[in-house]
Design a protein around this motif. Structure first.
Motif, PDB file in Angstrom:
ATOM      1  N   UNK A   1       0.823  -1.204   0.000  1.00 35.25           N
ATOM      2  CA  UNK A   1       0.000   0.000   0.000  1.00 35.25           C
ATOM      3  C   UNK A   1       0.859   1.256   0.000  1.00 35.25           C
ATOM      4  N   UNK A   2       1.913   1.278   0.832  1.00 41.22           N
ATOM      5  CA  UNK A   2       2.806   2.442   0.857  1.00 41.22           C
ATOM      6  C   UNK A   2       3.534   2.596  -0.480  1.00 41.22           C
ATOM      7  N   UNK A   3       3.967   1.477  -1.053  1.00 37.37           N
ATOM      8  CA  UNK A   3       4.644   1.541  -2.347  1.00 37.37           C
ATOM      9  C   UNK A   3       3.710   2.083  -3.422  1.00 37.37           C
ATOM     10  N   UNK A   4       2.457   1.621  -3.397  1.00 38.89           N
ATOM     11  CA  UNK A   4       1.488   2.125  -4.360  1.00 38.89           C
ATOM     12  C   UNK A   4       1.204   3.600  -4.175  1.00 38.89           C
ATOM     13  N   UNK A   5       1.126   4.045  -2.916  1.00 44.03           N
ATOM     14  CA  UNK A   5       0.858   5.455  -2.645  1.00 44.03           C
ATOM     15  C   UNK A   5       1.960   6.344  -3.207  1.00 44.03           C
ATOM     16  N   UNK A   6       3.217   6.024  -2.885  1.00 44.02           N
ATOM     17  CA  UNK A   6       4.314   6.869  -3.339  1.00 44.02           C
ATOM     18  C   UNK A   6       4.503   6.781  -4.855  1.00 44.02           C
ATOM     19  N   UNK A   7       4.290   5.589  -5.420  1.00 43.50           N
ATOM     20  CA  UNK A   7       4.422   5.449  -6.868  1.00 43.50           C
ATOM     21  C   UNK A   7       3.359   6.272  -7.589  1.00 43.50           C
ATOM     22  N   UNK A   8       2.121   6.180  -7.125  1.00 41.47           N
ATOM     23  CA  UNK A   8       1.044   6.942  -7.757  1.00 41.47           C
ATOM     24  C   UNK A   8       1.252   8.432  -7.588  1.00 41.47           C
ATOM     25  N   UNK A   9       1.709   8.841  -6.407  1.00 46.15           N
ATOM     26  CA  UNK A   9       1.896  10.265  -6.151  1.00 46.15           C
ATOM     27  C   UNK A   9       3.031  10.832  -7.003  1.00 46.15           C
ATOM     28  N   UNK A  10       4.153  10.110  -7.094  1.00 47.84           N
ATOM     29  CA  UNK A  10       5.317  10.618  -7.833  1.00 47.84           C
ATOM     30  C   UNK A  10       5.082  10.550  -9.337  1.00 47.84           C
ATOM     31  N   UNK A  11       4.702   9.369  -9.824  1.00 53.43           N
ATOM     32  CA  UNK A  11       4.490   9.227 -11.265  1.00 53.43           C
ATOM     33  C   UNK A  11       3.279  10.034 -11.732  1.00 53.43           C
ATOM     34  N   UNK A  12       2.233  10.077 -10.879  1.00 55.42           N
ATOM     35  CA  UNK A  12       1.055  10.863 -11.243  1.00 55.42           C
ATOM     36  C   UNK A  12       1.363  12.346 -11.322  1.00 55.42           C
ATOM     37  N   UNK A  13       2.206  12.839 -10.419  1.00 58.80           N
ATOM     38  CA  UNK A  13       2.589  14.256 -10.462  1.00 58.80           C
ATOM     39  C   UNK A  13       3.341  14.583 -11.744  1.00 58.80           C
ATOM     40  N   UNK A  14       4.265  13.704 -12.127  1.00 58.37           N
ATOM     41  CA  UNK A  14       5.008  13.928 -13.373  1.00 58.37           C
ATOM     42  C   UNK A  14       4.068  13.890 -14.576  1.00 58.37           C
ATOM     43  N   UNK A  15       3.157  12.916 -14.600  1.00 53.71           N
ATOM     44  CA  UNK A  15       2.207  12.826 -15.711  1.00 53.71           C
ATOM     45  C   UNK A  15       1.282  14.034 -15.737  1.00 53.71           C
ATOM     46  N   UNK A  16       0.843  14.492 -14.573  1.00 53.11           N
ATOM     47  CA  UNK A  16      -0.034  15.661 -14.515  1.00 53.11           C
ATOM     48  C   UNK A  16       0.661  16.903 -15.071  1.00 53.11           C
ATOM     49  N   UNK A  17       1.964  17.047 -14.786  1.00 56.41           N
ATOM     50  CA  UNK A  17       2.710  18.186 -15.321  1.00 56.41           C
ATOM     51  C   UNK A  17       2.750  18.138 -16.840  1.00 56.41           C
ATOM     52  N   UNK A  18       2.968  16.950 -17.402  1.00 53.22           N
ATOM     53  CA  UNK A  18       2.998  16.814 -18.858  1.00 53.22           C
ATOM     54  C   UNK A  18       1.618  17.090 -19.454  1.00 53.22           C
ATOM     55  N   UNK A  19       0.580  16.538 -18.838  1.00 51.06           N
ATOM     56  CA  UNK A  19      -0.780  16.752 -19.328  1.00 51.06           C
ATOM     57  C   UNK A  19      -1.165  18.227 -19.259  1.00 51.06           C
ATOM     58  N   UNK A  20      -0.716  18.903 -18.220  1.00 51.42           N
ATOM     59  CA  UNK A  20      -1.023  20.324 -18.065  1.00 51.42           C
ATOM     60  C   UNK A  20      -0.404  21.141 -19.191  1.00 51.42           C
TER      61      UNK A  20
ATOM     62  N   UNK B   1      -4.409  12.499   2.193  1.00 50.33           N
ATOM     63  CA  UNK B   1      -5.682  12.250   1.537  1.00 50.33           C
ATOM     64  C   UNK B   1      -5.659  10.994   0.692  1.00 50.33           C
ATOM     65  N   UNK B   2      -4.546  10.748   0.026  1.00 47.33           N
ATOM     66  CA  UNK B   2      -4.425   9.552  -0.806  1.00 47.33           C
ATOM     67  C   UNK B   2      -4.321   8.284   0.033  1.00 47.33           C
ATOM     68  N   UNK B   3      -3.941   8.412   1.297  1.00 52.11           N
ATOM     69  CA  UNK B   3      -3.719   7.235   2.130  1.00 52.11           C
ATOM     70  C   UNK B   3      -4.993   6.446   2.415  1.00 52.11           C
ATOM     71  N   UNK B   4      -6.157   7.054   2.254  1.00 50.69           N
ATOM     72  CA  UNK B   4      -7.410   6.336   2.530  1.00 50.69           C
ATOM     73  C   UNK B   4      -7.956   5.649   1.284  1.00 50.69           C
ATOM     74  N   UNK B   5      -7.295   5.802   0.147  1.00 52.84           N
ATOM     75  CA  UNK B   5      -7.758   5.211  -1.109  1.00 52.84           C
ATOM     76  C   UNK B   5      -7.230   3.779  -1.220  1.00 52.84           C
ATOM     77  N   UNK B   6      -8.100   2.769  -1.346  1.00 52.17           N
ATOM     78  CA  UNK B   6      -7.622   1.386  -1.505  1.00 52.17           C
ATOM     79  C   UNK B   6      -7.142   1.129  -2.935  1.00 52.17           C
ATOM     80  N   UNK B   7      -6.005   0.437  -3.065  1.00 55.24           N
ATOM     81  CA  UNK B   7      -5.459   0.116  -4.377  1.00 55.24           C
ATOM     82  C   UNK B   7      -5.954  -1.238  -4.888  1.00 55.24           C
ATOM     83  N   UNK B   8      -6.386  -2.069  -3.986  1.00 57.37           N
ATOM     84  CA  UNK B   8      -6.906  -3.401  -4.282  1.00 57.37           C
ATOM     85  C   UNK B   8      -7.583  -3.885  -3.001  1.00 57.37           C
ATOM     86  N   UNK B   9      -8.325  -4.997  -3.036  1.00 53.73           N
ATOM     87  CA  UNK B   9      -8.941  -5.498  -1.812  1.00 53.73           C
ATOM     88  C   UNK B   9      -7.898  -5.752  -0.714  1.00 53.73           C
TER      89      UNK B   9
END
Length: 308
Positions: free
Chosen positions: A6-25, A81-89
């Protein structure tokens, strides 16, 4: 192992998502301006490097503690805020029965952090941006409260995990309450300082709360805004689009795809919807949006009473 995942998914989504969001912006800016997309892909890295190397300036007698603290706190709120989001069951960092309440606390503290960023610079334009944001942001938080409670009603729980489980057993909340997703996207525009709700960092204030920020400080503020966009998009995808639910593909892949889709919608809306004068926006929020959000909550409650 699930906690580590869960922690790995959180940091991966936050870091990679931030980079992708910058490109999309930047790609959205290029599309609106009619420029080629090729340069937009490398533009975030170029602009980030330029800010890192740029000399930092400061105003007369700023608050040296709270001014640099504001971007850090903004980024931390995105992670919490992202910590309460489940990545899988069973794969979630913070599996608490009041996950929606924790997310609401992050929303409220975001308003404080943005105001703190404007106040700490000890300059007029950032302070005006901070005050304008508080005036608009507080009623929008009420809108979010009604919408999220409506999303939690089918689950009969404030747990984000239970909200996903209820959508698995029934139907996605976007089908049950489509206006709720639209209203929640408006909250995303407010939390990330975009489009019609960009009263904090608006260009008519020469950048608002970031008007006096420069160098690494300005870069940190941009990164924090993008991280909050990722966190909000993941919550919207979870509360209304079923989160990790979906056929064939693994749950985390579905969550990422839905998060990216919400990010694209927020970025597009931010560039396409014009900002209204603050007085007119306040009237729209109090007279139109807040009654509509309460009506959504009421209709969902009546539906569950009649057709449980």
């Amino acid at each position: 192992m699930t906690v580590v995942a869960a922690f790995a998914g959180l940091f991966a989504l936050l870091i990679l998502g931030t980079a992708l969001a910058a490109v999309m912006d930047r790609a959205a800016v290029a599309l609106v301006a009619g420029r080629p997309l090729g340069a937009a892909l490398a533009d975030p890295a170029r602009r980030g490097a330029a800010l890192l190397l740029r000399q930092r300036t400061q105003t007369e007698r700023p608050d040296f503690i709270t001014w640099p603290l504001a971007p850090v706190a903004y980024l931390m709120l995105a992670a919490v805020g992202l910590s309460v989001v489940p990545f899988a069951p069973g794969v979630v960092v913070t599996d608490i029965s009041t996950g929606i309440v924790l997310w609401g606390a992050c929303e409220a503290l975001t308003v404080i952090v943005v105001f703190l960023h404007g106040w700490s610079a000890n300059a007029p334009l950032p302070l005006i941006g901070g005050y304008r944001y508080v005036g608009i942001g507080l009623p929008v938080l009420l809108l979010s409260m009604f919408v999220l409670i409506a999303a939690a009603l089918p689950a009969e729980s404030l747990s984000v995990v239970e909200i996903v489980r209820a959508q698995e057993e029934g139907q996605w909340n976007v089908v049950r309450q489509p206006p709720g997703l639209v209203l929640f996207l408006m909250l995303g525009l407010m939390l990330t300082l975009r489009g019609p709700f960009d009263y904090a960092d608006a260009e008519d204030l020469a950048g608002g709360t970031k008007a006096e920020a420069s160098g690494p400080h300005r870069l940190a503020w941009r990164v924090a805004r993008l991280a909050m966009l990722v966190s909000f998009s993941a919550m919207a995808a979870t509360a209304f689009l079923g989160g990790y639910l979906g056929p064939v593909l693994p749950g985390p892949v579905w969550l990422v795809l839905k998060t990216v889709a919400v990010m694209a919608a927020v970025i597009a809306a931010g560039h396409m919807i014009a900002r209204m004068p603050p007085s007119r926006m306040l009237t729209a929020v109090w007279v139109v949006l807040l009654p509509l959000s309460f009506l959504v909550l009421l209709l969902v409650g009546v539906e569950l009473l009649l057709w449980p």
